[in-house]
Design an enzyme around this catalytic site. Sequence first.
Site, PDB file in Angstrom:
ATOM      1  N   ASP B 291      36.825  40.942  48.334  1.00 56.63           N
ATOM      2  CA  ASP B 291      36.613  39.799  49.237  1.00 56.63           C
ATOM      3  C   ASP B 291      37.008  40.110  50.679  1.00 56.63           C
ATOM      4  OD1 ASP B 291      39.397  39.712  49.169  1.00 56.63           O
ATOM      5  OD2 ASP B 291      39.435  38.171  47.620  1.00 56.63           O
ATOM      6  N   ASP B 311      36.042  49.001  45.284  1.00 50.68           N
ATOM      7  CA  ASP B 311      35.790  47.852  44.413  1.00 50.68           C
ATOM      8  C   ASP B 311      34.615  48.198  43.506  1.00 50.68           C
ATOM      9  OD1 ASP B 311      36.456  44.540  44.543  1.00 50.68           O
ATOM     10  OD2 ASP B 311      34.602  45.144  43.548  1.00 50.68           O
ATOM     11  N   ASP B 345      34.392  52.885  40.017  1.00 46.42           N
ATOM     12  CA  ASP B 345      35.444  52.590  39.067  1.00 46.42           C
ATOM     13  C   ASP B 345      36.745  53.163  39.643  1.00 46.42           C
ATOM     14  OD1 ASP B 345      35.521  52.301  35.637  1.00 46.42           O
ATOM     15  OD2 ASP B 345      37.226  53.150  36.713  1.00 46.42           O
ATOM     16  N   ALA B 346      37.730  52.299  39.878  1.00 48.59           N
ATOM     17  CA  ALA B 346      38.949  52.728  40.578  1.00 48.59           C
ATOM     18  C   ALA B 346      39.613  53.915  39.873  1.00 48.59           C
ATOM     19  CB  ALA B 346      39.927  51.560  40.681  1.00 48.59           C
ATOM     20  N   ASP B 363      45.015  45.197  43.930  1.00 46.12           N
ATOM     21  CA  ASP B 363      44.722  43.768  43.749  1.00 46.12           C
ATOM     22  C   ASP B 363      43.671  43.589  42.667  1.00 46.12           C
ATOM     23  OD1 ASP B 363      44.762  41.076  44.135  1.00 46.12           O
ATOM     24  OD2 ASP B 363      43.702  41.074  46.045  1.00 46.12           O
TER      25      ASP B 363
END
Lengths: 547, 501
Positions: B291, B311, B345-346, B363
């Site tokens: 966001d 993200d 993909d983190a 987060d």
Amino acid sequence: MDRRKFLGRLAAGLTTLSACGRSTDSSAPPLPPGDFIGTSPDIGHLLRVPGLPPARETQRVPVVVVGAGIGGLSAAWKLAKSGFRDFLLLELEASTGGNSRSGRNAVSEFPLAAHYLPLPTPEATATRELLSELGVLEGDPHARQPRYDERYLCAAPQERLYYNGLWRDGLLPLLGVSGAEQKEYRRFFDLMKGFKTRRDGRSRAFALPMALSSDAPDLRALDRATMRDWMLSQGFTSEHLHWYVDYACRDDYGTSSAEVSAWAGIHYFSCRSGEAKDAASDAVLTTPGGNAWLAEGLARSIRSNAGDRFLNGALVFRVEEKDEGWLVDVWRPEGARSLRIEAKQLIWAAPAFLVPYIFTGNEDAKRAGKSFSYAPWLVANLTLSRVPASRPGAPLSWDNVLYDSPGLGYVAATHQHFRQSTRETVLTYYRAFSRFPPQVARQNLLAWSREECAETVLEDLERAHPDLRQLCTRLDVTRIGHAMARPTPGSIWGPARRLLAADGTRLRFAHSDVSGFSLFEEAQYRGVLAAERTLRRLGKRFVSSLV
Amino acid sequence: MNHALLFSVFIVASCGLAYELIAGALSSYLLGDSVTQFSTVIGTYLFAMGCGSWLSRFIDRRLIARFVQIELLVGVVGGFSAAGLFSVFVWFSTPFKLALYLAVFLIGTLVGLEIPLIMRILKNDLDFKELVSQVLTFDYLGALAVSILFPMLLVPRLGLVQSALLFGILNALVALWALWIFRDRLSTHNPLALKCQALAALTVLVAGFLGAGRFTAFAESQLYADEIVYQISSPYQRIVITRWKDDIRLFLNNNLQFSSRDEYRYHEALVHPGLSALPNARRVLVLGGGDGFAVREILKYPGVESVTLVDLDPEMTRLFSTAPLMRRLNDDALNSPKLVIVNADALQWLEENDESFDFIVVDFPDPSNFSVGKLYTSAFYRLLEKHMNIGALAAIQSTSPLYARRSFWCVVTTLESVGFKTAPYHVLVPSFGEWGFILAGRGAYTPPEKYDVKLRFLNEGTTRSLFQFPKDMARVESEVNRLDNQVLVHTFEEEWREVLR
């Protein structure tokens, strides 16, 4: 009735049994594409009829190891680690690893057969040494509770069971199982715990490797009955408990509890005493490619210590002891030529049943080899466009088992992926044809087309996953006709196995067959033991991995 | 005359059933569990009708005038029942169920009076056999008509509030019609007063009917507050953005991610206690947080030279970097030249890259399933540590230490198990409740002496208090969350199940 008809009927019987009377729906989507992969029965079956051409060229090497499964790789690993480089490792398939190989596609690496290693027992010193070398066991390899790399421990949730239309955690059926049956569960596991902790002198009652087990007469007597009969004699009547034990026997031995030696059955439940600092004692080590990382780790170690000592695509078709040495004749399908290898010492790390086909002389070993029987296995790798839904119930786990299925369920390759999200996956499905005589089931498996294999796999799994056919984009099948020795009564403490276990002047057997059943620790122990005996005979110094 | 009166029986019966259906539908609409709501409403209604029928014996005189008044009363009470109940639910703290059953009982009683009175009015014109047969026939026909019209035409076209008012008008018209039919018999009963009452009721109902459209829109906007302004299903999640007045909310898979009214509290707390303590921070990594709010806070530091945002979902970063409303909310942070957006993909990204950072914001969504649970394991924190420069800090959102106390401290324990020093803290975010964060680094952490950036919530004093945990959020013993046990997912699920019960 001729043979073809008989097999045809049997195939029909197998299909009907597995399908539980489900008729084939003509509107079902077509079978996903796929191939036979993993094994080369056509090459192996050249041994059935003599006639491979004699060798024109000869090569000399002091030590030959035949078979590059875990047994042969472990023998070569120990030779190489001891600074001995003068050996050659022969393998029929194009790649090494035997039952510990993997395949790979765009979605994931996936196992072709063996897929996990329990936490090693204190006596599995060679296994601990290897895990330490590979960096997965951290700190002192002899510690009672070593620390293991979290990434190699099977991630949660580990296993689930599809029973009465619902996926539930764990493999023991609990939902709707009576109190009396659950009491039997507890009594059974208490009994197994007793065997697990029992020691006779310095030996555990049931050790892993099994060679270190106690030979107390009451324990050896267990090898005379089947697991099922022994359970009945102990008053175990719970249907669900019998299913669970039978499942365990089929899963580890490819053989039903009604045919497995009680000694082997109890060994399964009581040998695994490994512990870890940060994990439950029933934890297992696994990767997306199953046990391939172990075979690859062994091969890597061999290469770095001894260079390229591998000869793959090499079918050994004749072995003769001559002039204090060995003549080993090899057929190489690639190039279609034969090669003779003259060696001083031979480590036979291929299955025992091949000995009668290949050896000239050595009548005792040939007789021993003939006495082994083998479970045929079908392994299928299903590539799915997304993880199948399992609502309501437990989510996809690593090991997923269906109650009352002719198969053994499946493992999900992506489970060990360290990823935030998983959409596509590869499921590896296993079936040992334990309901039929192995010889018959094996011929039948060989006669089946890939499509017939695929159909029977899908039919079994569709009970739990109705959308499987839509999701499956590829279905490859591995047929392993002689996947593992069947530990039937008498095979553990009988003469045949012990003959193969003995040290020879110029010949040692190094295969899990020598232990009577197919476990990583057994194959590795036999390989390392054969290598150490060979080094001793050759007068080479080494530090034993087995103490 | 008989036919006219029998037709009014038809109307009266229709209205009676309509109020019953409206009450049932409204309560299941607002309270859920439609089986229970319909069952209890119908039961109460039928019982009340029984009471009404019994009460009819006490009406001895002036039957026609009473009938007219009862019709008017049913019309007004029934007609406004839906609007009234809606208002009670939305604006008043009065127990809605009490109001519901009182209204149902009142309407039911009045409706129960109707048929006995009609039969008594007609008893002189018909013999008993005919009377019972005809009245009850029209009664049930009316019920049939409404039961078919109600779901097919009335609710979809008019809605509950207007449907109720329509039936109220019909009741009032029946009353007026009765006044006309019985004008001879009524001459002695002050017909003028009755006529006035009837006209007043009709006027109120018609006015209500005409104004109902606006009322419903207003009441529903109060109820569901939020108009959905954007929704999309990406391969990873369902993204919904709602708006009511100046409150914009993001929901991922129906879980609230932020409310624009108080997200500054969350994001200031997530970023500044850590970043303000690192005056030399140049390179910052944000995991999750598509966001752009965390990035907005980070970009307040001129010393920060580059921010990498990882993200999973390209839809999220696309939405928050292109939609004008979202760009206003995040100060256009996602279009900053200092920012690199990576849709990956983190875990995979951290494994495949060897970049390291001075400050990392973690987060991720709460650990509500085994997939997300991996992002809170010791294996993950070990991987994260490899991407931290000397002196670097990571700020990790770690669910609520109040509602999920064991979960919060499980994350702290897990971080410590891989060698991190931790500084747990918490903040009140009204739309979430008490929320928890953890700062993790190789050395001990000291809160910043002062903030050099413009903030709405944090100052030096409040920052110190964030690190104090009152008794009901104080540390509890916990296991380490590992890939092979995923204890956090189990704990989290248990704790939030308790909260939502």
